[in-house]
Write a protein that holds these residues in place. Structure first.
Motif, PDB file in Angstrom:
ATOM      1  N   MET A  77      39.224  43.083  30.154  1.00 20.03           N
ATOM      2  CA  MET A  77      39.310  44.325  29.727  1.00 20.03           C
ATOM      3  C   MET A  77      39.866  44.073  28.261  1.00 20.03           C
ATOM      4  N   LEU A  78      40.796  43.498  27.926  1.00 20.26           N
ATOM      5  CA  LEU A  78      41.499  43.362  26.939  1.00 20.26           C
ATOM      6  C   LEU A  78      40.818  42.259  25.801  1.00 20.26           C
ATOM      7  N   THR A  79      40.546  42.517  24.590  1.00 20.28           N
ATOM      8  CA  THR A  79      39.935  41.567  23.767  1.00 20.28           C
ATOM      9  C   THR A  79      40.620  40.235  23.750  1.00 20.28           C
ATOM     10  N   LEU A 131      45.860  43.055  33.227  1.00 25.74           N
ATOM     11  CA  LEU A 131      46.498  43.397  34.463  1.00 25.74           C
ATOM     12  C   LEU A 131      45.596  44.584  34.841  1.00 25.74           C
ATOM     13  N   HIS A 132      44.299  44.889  34.399  1.00 27.94           N
ATOM     14  CA  HIS A 132      43.653  45.922  34.680  1.00 27.94           C
ATOM     15  C   HIS A 132      42.718  45.729  35.945  1.00 27.94           C
ATOM     16  N   ASP A 133      42.929  46.379  37.110  1.00 29.32           N
ATOM     17  CA  ASP A 133      42.081  45.978  38.220  1.00 29.32           C
ATOM     18  C   ASP A 133      41.339  47.217  38.901  1.00 29.32           C
ATOM     19  N   GLY A 165      32.260  40.565  33.054  1.00 28.45           N
ATOM     20  CA  GLY A 165      32.465  42.156  32.725  1.00 28.45           C
ATOM     21  C   GLY A 165      33.543  42.552  32.266  1.00 28.45           C
ATOM     22  N   SER A 222      36.653  39.818  35.246  1.00 28.05           N
ATOM     23  CA  SER A 222      36.832  40.967  34.668  1.00 28.05           C
ATOM     24  C   SER A 222      37.674  40.730  33.406  1.00 28.05           C
ATOM     25  N   GLY A 276      46.099  37.177  31.871  1.00 22.83           N
ATOM     26  CA  GLY A 276      46.653  38.019  30.863  1.00 22.83           C
ATOM     27  C   GLY A 276      46.287  39.475  31.053  1.00 22.83           C
ATOM     28  N   GLY A 279      38.271  48.590  37.561  1.00 24.46           N
ATOM     29  CA  GLY A 279      37.151  47.965  37.504  1.00 24.46           C
ATOM     30  C   GLY A 279      36.513  46.944  38.326  1.00 24.46           C
ATOM     31  N   ALA A 299      29.808  48.200  38.025  1.00 20.89           N
ATOM     32  CA  ALA A 299      29.832  47.573  39.022  1.00 20.89           C
ATOM     33  C   ALA A 299      28.673  47.672  39.762  1.00 20.89           C
TER      34      ALA A 299
HETATM   35  C1  B12 Z   1      44.408  52.232  33.410  1.00 16.93           C
HETATM   36  C2  B12 Z   1      44.485  51.474  31.814  1.00 16.93           C
HETATM   37  C3  B12 Z   1      45.443  50.630  31.931  1.00 16.93           C
HETATM   38  C4  B12 Z   1      46.549  50.292  33.281  1.00 16.93           C
HETATM   39  C5  B12 Z   1      45.980  49.302  34.072  1.00 16.93           C
HETATM   40  C6  B12 Z   1      46.336  49.568  35.585  1.00 16.93           C
HETATM   41  C7  B12 Z   1      45.551  49.023  36.514  1.00 16.93           C
HETATM   42  N1  B12 Z   1      45.762  48.794  37.881  1.00 16.93           N
HETATM   43  O1  B12 Z   1      44.244  48.807  36.290  1.00 16.93           O
HETATM   44  C8  B12 Z   1      47.806  49.773  32.514  1.00 16.93           C
HETATM   45  C9  B12 Z   1      48.826  50.974  32.068  1.00 16.93           C
HETATM   46  C10 B12 Z   1      48.738  48.742  33.287  1.00 16.93           C
HETATM   47  C11 B12 Z   1      47.346  49.449  31.170  1.00 16.93           C
HETATM   48  C12 B12 Z   1      47.839  48.301  30.224  1.00 16.93           C
HETATM   49  C13 B12 Z   1      47.593  48.084  29.089  1.00 16.93           C
HETATM   50  N2  B12 Z   1      46.298  48.554  28.348  1.00 16.93           N
HETATM   51 CO1  B12 Z   1      44.867  49.736  29.375  1.00 16.93          CO
HETATM   52  N3  B12 Z   1      43.718  50.929  30.005  1.00 16.93           N
HETATM   53  C14 B12 Z   1      43.673  51.526  31.074  1.00 16.93           C
HETATM   54  C15 B12 Z   1      42.469  52.581  30.852  1.00 16.93           C
HETATM   55  C16 B12 Z   1      43.068  53.993  30.497  1.00 16.93           C
HETATM   56  C17 B12 Z   1      41.509  52.596  31.896  1.00 16.93           C
HETATM   57  C18 B12 Z   1      40.941  51.315  32.643  1.00 16.93           C
HETATM   58  C19 B12 Z   1      40.257  51.590  33.734  1.00 16.93           C
HETATM   59  O2  B12 Z   1      40.776  51.412  34.827  1.00 16.93           O
HETATM   60  N4  B12 Z   1      39.072  52.027  33.715  1.00 16.93           N
HETATM   61  C20 B12 Z   1      38.295  52.689  34.979  1.00 16.93           C
HETATM   62  C21 B12 Z   1      37.424  51.463  35.343  1.00 16.93           C
HETATM   63  C22 B12 Z   1      36.607  51.908  36.367  1.00 16.93           C
HETATM   64  O3  B12 Z   1      36.481  51.177  34.223  1.00 16.93           O
HETATM   65  P1  B12 Z   1      36.511  49.675  33.688  1.00 16.93           P
HETATM   66  O4  B12 Z   1      37.847  48.953  34.001  1.00 16.93           O
HETATM   67  O5  B12 Z   1      35.938  49.620  32.278  1.00 16.93           O
HETATM   68  O6  B12 Z   1      35.226  49.066  34.770  1.00 16.93           O
HETATM   69  C23 B12 Z   1      34.086  49.285  34.437  1.00 16.93           C
HETATM   70  C24 B12 Z   1      33.391  48.060  33.594  1.00 16.93           C
HETATM   71  O7  B12 Z   1      34.128  47.835  32.559  1.00 16.93           O
HETATM   72  C25 B12 Z   1      32.704  47.107  34.539  1.00 16.93           C
HETATM   73  N5  B12 Z   1      33.625  46.024  34.906  1.00 16.93           N
HETATM   74  C26 B12 Z   1      35.022  45.709  34.813  1.00 16.93           C
HETATM   75  N6  B12 Z   1      35.378  44.679  35.330  1.00 16.93           N
HETATM   76  C27 B12 Z   1      34.341  44.223  35.711  1.00 16.93           C
HETATM   77  C28 B12 Z   1      34.086  42.740  36.089  1.00 16.93           C
HETATM   78  C29 B12 Z   1      32.689  42.467  36.237  1.00 16.93           C
HETATM   79  C30 B12 Z   1      32.459  40.935  36.751  1.00 16.93           C
HETATM   80  C31 B12 Z   1      31.681  43.177  35.810  1.00 16.93           C
HETATM   81  C32 B12 Z   1      30.225  42.704  35.955  1.00 16.93           C
HETATM   82  C33 B12 Z   1      31.763  44.317  35.482  1.00 16.93           C
HETATM   83  C34 B12 Z   1      33.016  44.982  35.327  1.00 16.93           C
HETATM   84  O8  B12 Z   1      32.508  47.991  35.783  1.00 16.93           O
HETATM   85  C35 B12 Z   1      33.523  49.310  35.802  1.00 16.93           C
HETATM   86  C36 B12 Z   1      32.469  50.426  36.031  1.00 16.93           C
HETATM   87  O9  B12 Z   1      31.808  50.118  37.324  1.00 16.93           O
HETATM   88  C37 B12 Z   1      41.777  51.745  29.673  1.00 16.93           C
HETATM   89  C38 B12 Z   1      40.877  52.922  28.738  1.00 16.93           C
HETATM   90  C39 B12 Z   1      39.716  53.328  29.220  1.00 16.93           C
HETATM   91  N7  B12 Z   1      39.440  54.422  29.186  1.00 16.93           N
HETATM   92  O10 B12 Z   1      38.877  52.438  29.768  1.00 16.93           O
HETATM   93  C40 B12 Z   1      42.829  51.055  28.677  1.00 16.93           C
HETATM   94  C41 B12 Z   1      42.579  49.831  28.076  1.00 16.93           C
HETATM   95  C42 B12 Z   1      41.674  48.969  28.591  1.00 16.93           C
HETATM   96  N8  B12 Z   1      43.801  49.473  27.884  1.00 16.93           N
HETATM   97  C43 B12 Z   1      44.139  48.869  26.496  1.00 16.93           C
HETATM   98  C44 B12 Z   1      45.476  48.198  26.277  1.00 16.93           C
HETATM   99  C45 B12 Z   1      45.607  47.938  24.868  1.00 16.93           C
HETATM  100  C46 B12 Z   1      46.344  48.152  27.154  1.00 16.93           C
HETATM  101  C47 B12 Z   1      47.845  47.322  27.111  1.00 16.93           C
HETATM  102  C48 B12 Z   1      47.854  46.279  25.969  1.00 16.93           C
HETATM  103  C49 B12 Z   1      48.551  48.589  26.339  1.00 16.93           C
HETATM  104  C50 B12 Z   1      49.799  48.344  25.769  1.00 16.93           C
HETATM  105  N9  B12 Z   1      50.011  48.749  24.694  1.00 16.93           N
HETATM  106  O11 B12 Z   1      50.734  47.681  26.299  1.00 16.93           O
HETATM  107  C51 B12 Z   1      48.243  47.181  28.240  1.00 16.93           C
HETATM  108  C52 B12 Z   1      47.942  45.631  28.754  1.00 16.93           C
HETATM  109  C53 B12 Z   1      48.133  45.201  29.873  1.00 16.93           C
HETATM  110  C54 B12 Z   1      47.541  43.953  30.481  1.00 16.93           C
HETATM  111  N10 B12 Z   1      48.058  42.675  30.018  1.00 16.93           N
HETATM  112  O12 B12 Z   1      46.425  43.904  30.946  1.00 16.93           O
HETATM  113  C55 B12 Z   1      42.859  48.879  25.768  1.00 16.93           C
HETATM  114  C56 B12 Z   1      42.105  47.472  25.696  1.00 16.93           C
HETATM  115  C57 B12 Z   1      41.523  47.656  24.342  1.00 16.93           C
HETATM  116  C58 B12 Z   1      41.096  46.107  23.991  1.00 16.93           C
HETATM  117  N11 B12 Z   1      39.703  46.183  23.665  1.00 16.93           N
HETATM  118  O13 B12 Z   1      41.731  45.274  23.989  1.00 16.93           O
HETATM  119  C59 B12 Z   1      41.962  50.258  26.587  1.00 16.93           C
HETATM  120  C60 B12 Z   1      40.515  50.101  26.181  1.00 16.93           C
HETATM  121  C61 B12 Z   1      42.720  51.322  25.957  1.00 16.93           C
HETATM  122  C62 B12 Z   1      42.333  51.655  24.776  1.00 16.93           C
HETATM  123  N12 B12 Z   1      41.474  52.404  24.136  1.00 16.93           N
HETATM  124  O14 B12 Z   1      42.988  50.943  23.628  1.00 16.93           O
HETATM  125  N13 B12 Z   1      45.889  49.902  30.920  1.00 16.93           N
END
Ligand code: B12
Length: 210
Positions: free
Chosen positions: A148-150, A100-102, A177, A146, A98, A104, A198
């Motif tokens: 990302m979505l609640t 699609l965020h990759d 995470g 990983s 469910g 992180g 990470a």
């Molecule tokens: C890019 C993004 C997208 C892209 C993703 C593309 C891709 N190839 O990844 C797209 C456009 C597809 C997308 C879609 C959606 N998204 Co989005 N997205 C984002 C965004 C802007 C950035 C995420 C990101 O990559 N951050 C950069 C990375 C480096 O950070 P990170 O992922 O958090 O990872 C860090 C840590 O979390 C951790 N980590 C991550 N994974 C793991 C795993 C392990 C094992 C460990 C230990 C650590 C770890 O380590 C990383 C850092 O070192 C965030 C907002 C934000 N600022 O975070 C929203 C966000 C995650 N998305 C959100 C939402 C709601 C959606 C959608 C539902 C939007 C919609 N209305 O359709 C869809 C859902 C799609 C789906 N089914 O997954 C929400 C989630 C809210 C929630 N709590 O549920 C966020 C937080 C935005 C918001 N503020 O509302 N999204």
């Protein structure tokens, strides 16, 4: 001349066609790949995410920017993973069903490779069964998932349960995470560890298998 702001703008606008040239310029100017990732690629996706939150850009813009970040990570990967000659075992990684965020989890994979783990990248939208199948097939010592979505956080619980059901729970550590997870949710589902980012994930993995 390389400017970090130009790189951020390139990612923000999803201009994948000029990305490689800009990253090369950045490296030529003496910047480390790590800096280009943290101050360029990740800074940019943060900016775009914030704009999306304020409804200033569309989801498609976020998607384009994310594609750029992933392309950038692929380009920089050889410079990010060169560290280790060790063999710490196999780590199976992916984003849960469910989700699609990759970006992180890709960073997690890079950090694990640096520590000497062999990484099996399952990609996104990965079900519990697929995680555990892969762990068995590759004799993995580690599963990193990983969320990302609640709404999909519960999938991590299914992975732990599937590992128990298939009899490999004692052989594999499970690290969770992503923004939907916390130490409390990790404790609740019975995973072995939660890590905020990470680098912390790779440190924990190292302590498990050193
Ligand atoms: C890019 C993004 C997208 C892209 C993703 C593309 C891709 N190839 O990844 C797209 C456009 C597809 C997308 C879609 C959606 N998204 Co989005 N997205 C984002 C965004 C802007 C950035 C995420 C990101 O990559 N951050 C950069 C990375 C480096 O950070 P990170 O992922 O958090 O990872 C860090 C840590 O979390 C951790 N980590 C991550 N994974 C793991 C795993 C392990 C094992 C460990 C230990 C650590 C770890 O380590 C990383 C850092 O070192 C965030 C907002 C934000 N600022 O975070 C929203 C966000 C995650 N998305 C959100 C939402 C709601 C959606 C959608 C539902 C939007 C919609 N209305 O359709 C869809 C859902 C799609 C789906 N089914 O997954 C929400 C989630 C809210 C929630 N709590 O549920 C966020 C937080 C935005 C918001 N503020 O509302 N999204």
């Amino acid at each position: 001349m390389f400017r970090m702001d130009d790189l951020i703008e390139t990612v923000r606008l999803g201009r994948i066609e000029v990305l490689e040239e800009q990253l090369q310029k950045g490296m030529d100017s003496g910047l480390h790949a790590e800096t280009l990732v943290s101050e360029g690629l990740l800074e940019a996706i943060g900016v775009v995410g914030e704009k999306f939150r304020k409804k200033e850009v569309f989801l498609a813009d976020v998607l384009m920017a994310a594609r750029c970040v992933n392309a950038g990570l692929d380009i920089l990967k050889p410079y990010l993973t060169h560290d280790s000659t060790e063999d710490k075992g196999v780590a199976v990684c992916g984003a849960v069903k469910g989700d699609l965020h990759d970006i992180g989890i890709k960073l997690v994979e890079i950090m694990l490779m640096r520590k000497g783990f062999k990484v099996i990248d399952l990609g996104v939208n990965v079900g519990a069964e697929t995680f555990v199948d892969a762990a068995i097939r590759h004799r993995a010592c580690l599963i990193c998932c990983s969320a990302m979505l609640t709404v999909v956080a519960v999938e991590t619980k299914f992975i732990v349960e599937e590992a128990v059901r298939r009899g490999i729970r004692d052989e594999v550590k499970i690290i969770v995470g992503g923004t939907a997870m916390s130490q409390a949710s990790c404790d609740f589902i019975g995973a072995d560890a939660y890590a905020e980012d990470a680098a912390a994930c790779a440190d924990i993995a190292e302590t498990f298998f050193s």
